[in-house]
Design an enzyme around this catalytic site. Structure first.
Site, short mmCIF file in Angstrom:
data_model
loop_
_atom_site.label_atom_id
_atom_site.label_comp_id
_atom_site.label_asym_id
_atom_site.label_seq_id
_atom_site.Cartn_x
_atom_site.Cartn_y
_atom_site.Cartn_z
N ALA A 42 30.02 -53.91 18.04
CA ALA A 42 28.68 -53.59 17.54
C ALA A 42 27.62 -54.53 18.07
O ALA A 42 26.46 -54.14 18.23
CB ALA A 42 28.68 -53.62 16.01
N THR A 47 23.71 -53.72 19.03
CA THR A 47 22.58 -54.26 18.27
C THR A 47 21.56 -54.90 19.21
O THR A 47 20.36 -54.93 18.90
CB THR A 47 23.03 -55.29 17.22
OG1 THR A 47 23.78 -56.33 17.85
CG2 THR A 47 23.87 -54.63 16.14
N HIS A 60 36.40 -45.27 19.51
CA HIS A 60 35.98 -44.68 18.24
C HIS A 60 35.21 -43.38 18.44
O HIS A 60 34.55 -42.91 17.52
CB HIS A 60 35.16 -45.69 17.44
CG HIS A 60 35.98 -46.83 16.93
ND1 HIS A 60 35.44 -48.01 16.44
CD2 HIS A 60 37.33 -46.99 16.84
CE1 HIS A 60 36.41 -48.83 16.07
NE2 HIS A 60 37.56 -48.24 16.30
N CYS A 108 39.71 -24.16 16.50
CA CYS A 108 39.90 -23.50 17.81
C CYS A 108 39.59 -24.44 18.97
O CYS A 108 39.73 -24.05 20.13
CB CYS A 108 39.05 -22.24 17.91
SG CYS A 108 37.27 -22.54 18.07
N SER A 164 32.02 -58.45 19.18
CA SER A 164 32.89 -57.86 18.15
C SER A 164 33.32 -58.95 17.17
O SER A 164 33.73 -60.04 17.58
CB SER A 164 34.14 -57.23 18.77
OG SER A 164 34.99 -56.73 17.76
#
Length: 243
Positions: free
Chosen positions: A23, A27, A122, A133, A189
């Site tokens: 992140a 940021t 992620h 489908c 991180s």
């Protein structure tokens, strides 16, 4: 020798560099870290509750109402890659390195910066898929519908983001890339979220040199040969000047 010099030497000597970005990378482009955000959602649901597969399956309309709020914030203002994203792309383009980006972020900025090898562990905000489908839908189409339904079968579609309660489908390829690289750099991180936070431990166990660039200490600092507590953009600009 400073930590910056050590890392610059390691980059020079490595042909294949794996980078785990979190992140903190986003940021610096002005994107909030939503895991720690407050007041984004109505009611008493936490962020983990809102972005869970259980909530999606139980109340698709409620899920999309909350998730759309995240969409608006994530995409507002035309977020752009920062110096960190650009540095990684430049390592491949100008220095001939193989750079495997293993990212926890869902904003697509590594791709936008020009990195060619990106594993979005992620998932991505850039589309949504029908669980029934498997028809894919791009974000522009999704944003036109309050509760987006599949064009093919009419079922409510799920964003291409790994929700809480779902497996991380690209985790094994990420482990393979990190343990086979000549260098692993973790950027931005806190290493709090599993199983991604096991990547530096496995790389170190495999004998891969490891480096961490983060604004603050983490519980896994012991897993790194080089630690730099500073901003990603400034650090990458200083590294670029040393290469």
């Amino acid at each position: 020798m400073t930590a910056l010099d050590q890392l610059a030497d390691a980059i020079r000597n490595a042909q294949h560099i794996a980078v785990l970005s979190g992140a903190g990378m986003s940021t610096e482009s002005g994107i909030p870290d939503f895991r720690s955000a407050n007041g984004l959602f109505t009611g008493n649901r936490s962020f983990a509750d809102v972005v869970s597969i259980d909530y999606f399956m139980d109340d698709a309309a409620g899920f999309w109402a909350a998730f759309r709020e995240i969409f608006k914030i994530k995409l507002a203002g035309g977020y752009q890659p920062n110096a960190g994203h650009a540095f990684l792309a430049e390592l491949a383009r100008a220095h001939g390195k193989r750079v495997s980006v293993l990212t926890q972020n869902i904003d697509g900025l590594h791709h936008k910066a020009g990195s060619d090898e990106v594993l979005e562990m992620h998932g991505s905000l850039m589309g949504a898929t029908c669980l029934f489908c498997h028809t894919g839908h791009d974000l522009a189409w999704v944003q036109q519908h309050e509760v987006p339904r599949c064009r093919a079968c009419g079922m409510v579609i799920k964003p291409d983001v790994v929700l809480y309660g779902e497996a991380v489908p690209l985790i094994e390829p990420a482990f393979d890339l990190a343990t086979q690289a000549d260098l692993l750099i973790v950027m931005g991180s806190s290493l709090e979220v599993g199983p991604v936070n096991l990547i530096p431990l496995e790389a170190r166990r495999a004998g891969v040199p490891t480096a961490l660039i983060n604004l603050s200490a983490t519980r896994l600092d012991h897993a790194f040969d080089v630690r730099i507590e500073a901003g990603i953009g400034d650090t990458c600009q200083q590294l670029a000047a040393r290469l």
